[in-house]
Design an enzyme around this catalytic site. Structure first.
Site, short mmCIF file in Angstrom:
data_model
loop_
_atom_site.label_atom_id
_atom_site.label_comp_id
_atom_site.label_asym_id
_atom_site.label_seq_id
_atom_site.Cartn_x
_atom_site.Cartn_y
_atom_site.Cartn_z
N HIS A 27 1.42 -7.79 0.08
CA HIS A 27 0.19 -8.59 0.26
C HIS A 27 -0.48 -8.88 -1.07
O HIS A 27 -0.23 -8.06 -2.08
CB HIS A 27 -0.55 -8.12 1.50
CG HIS A 27 -1.09 -6.83 1.28
ND1 HIS A 27 -0.33 -5.60 1.66
CD2 HIS A 27 -2.30 -6.21 1.04
CE1 HIS A 27 -0.70 -4.52 1.41
NE2 HIS A 27 -2.12 -4.82 0.77
N ARG B 106 -15.58 -12.86 -0.03
CA ARG B 106 -14.78 -12.10 0.91
C ARG B 106 -15.19 -10.50 0.83
O ARG B 106 -15.31 -10.15 -0.38
CB ARG B 106 -13.25 -12.23 0.60
CG ARG B 106 -12.37 -11.52 1.47
CD ARG B 106 -10.91 -11.76 1.34
NE ARG B 106 -10.18 -10.78 2.00
CZ ARG B 106 -9.82 -11.05 3.19
NH1 ARG B 106 -10.07 -11.88 4.08
NH2 ARG B 106 -9.02 -10.11 3.72
N ASP C 27 0.83 -1.12 0.05
CA ASP C 27 -0.05 -0.10 -0.15
C ASP C 27 0.88 1.09 -0.11
O ASP C 27 1.85 1.23 0.64
CB ASP C 27 -1.20 -0.02 1.22
CG ASP C 27 -2.02 -1.09 1.28
OD1 ASP C 27 -2.11 -1.78 0.10
OD2 ASP C 27 -2.37 -1.60 2.31
O1 LIG Z 1 -9.39 -7.20 0.50
C1 LIG Z 1 -8.17 -7.43 1.02
O2 LIG Z 1 -8.03 -8.17 1.99
C2 LIG Z 1 -6.77 -6.59 0.91
C3 LIG Z 1 -6.94 -5.49 -0.11
C4 LIG Z 1 -5.88 -4.79 -0.32
O3 LIG Z 1 -4.76 -4.91 -0.06
C5 LIG Z 1 -6.08 -3.23 -0.64
O4 LIG Z 1 -7.40 -2.83 -1.01
O5 LIG Z 1 -5.26 -2.64 -0.76
FE LIG Z 2 -3.27 -3.53 -0.12
#
Ligand SMILES: O=C(O)CCC(=O)C(=O)O
Ligand SMILES: [Fe+2]
Length: 278
Positions: free
Chosen positions: A205, A216, A150
């Site tokens: 991630h 989800r 991020d």
């Molecule tokens: O939805 C998730 O668990 C992670 C989403 C994510 O990494 C993001 O939106 O930057």
């Molecule tokens: Fe993310």
């Protein structure tokens, strides 16, 4: 905190009891306590909606930049408070004289922080090629959200009970993060990596969807500085690994790259061969 290189915290949201409970991470819908489905709330706030395609993922995300409902607004304020507390502890751990050096950026009224909801539909069942009996149907996994870090300072994530989130270790192993609606997951972002001169490393991630039944859903608060704020490594951490840049410059650079690119590489002061996360 000397050698800590990345931060993945799971923290219990009980301290945010009221606001947190008023938005439930139920897969059916994010429902606010007063009975309004969040879809209704979107009518007021649908400023941005993005969809991932191809290698970047199959998510749909909803950005909430504006005040929308009391419940969502309370939630955002509460997670911002949590983010600020964590950042103050980070500053304390790094012996920075001004403990609010990081948190003041996201407390700023001009802060570019945002809140996002992601929705990942279930992965379709695929028939096993070798044995077509229905019992051997398996859910194929597919990329929900491609590998990335991020860009902001800190992310506070909460999801429903559907698995999918994974983080990458320094050995490049992907480790699942157990889904738990009663926990927050905290990610260091690129801006914090630059400001701590690499002492904290933004966590890479991704989301892999394997569940063939339930969607989800996740909600993220991304704590970011104002667009004109300078992001500079703390001066007493030598050698200085990153050039100073404004958050606006960094965002512009990020938009010119792909989701999975190491954006901070554009702002490095020197080349470090080994660690790909620098
Ligand atoms: O939805 C998730 O668990 C992670 C989403 C994510 O990494 C993001 O939106 O930057
Ligand atoms: Fe993310």
């Amino acid at each position: 905190m000397g050698e800590l290189e990345y931060l993945l915290l799971q923290t219990n949201p009980h301290s945010i009891s009221q606001a947190s409970n008023s938005i439930s991470a139920n897969p059916a819908s994010f429902r606010v306590r007063d009975g309004h489905d969040l879809a209704v709330v979107f009518l007021y706030v649908r400023i941005g909606i993005g969809t991932g395609t191809g290698t970047e993922g199959i998510f749909t995300n909803y950005y909430l930049y504006l005040f929308c409902s009391c419940a969502v607004n309370d939630y955002i304020q509460s997670v911002r408070g949590l983010a600020c507390e964590i950042l103050d502890l980070v500053a304390e751990g790094l012996w920075v004289p001004d403990k609010s050096v990081f948190s003041s950026l996201i407390r700023d009224v001009q802060s570019d922080s945002c809140f996002r909801l992601n929705h990942y539909p279930p992965a379709p069942m695929t028939l096993n090629k070798w044995d077509p009996s229905p019992s051997l149907n398996t859910a194929s996994s597919r990329v929900g959200f491609g590998e990335h870090s991020d860009p902001q300072i800190l992310t506070i994530l909460r999801s429903n009970d559907v698995e999918g989130l994974q983080i990458c270790t320094h050995d490049e192993l992907w480790v699942p993060v157990p889904p738990d609606p009663n926990q927050f997951c905290v990610f260091v972002g690129d801006a914090l990596q630059a400001m701590t001169n690499g002492r904290f490393v933004s966590a890479r991630h991704r989301v892999l969807i394997t569940n063939s039944v339930k969607s989800r859903m996740s909600m993220m608060y991304f704590g970011a500085p104002p667009l004109n704020a300078w992001i500079s490594p703390l001066p007493d951490h030598k050698p200085i690994l990153y050039k100073s840049f404004t958050w606006g410059e960094f965002k512009k650079a990020a938009y010119s790259l792909r989701l999975g690119d190491y954006r901070l590489n554009l702002f490095k002061t020197r080349t470090i061969d080994k660690a790909p996360w620098y």
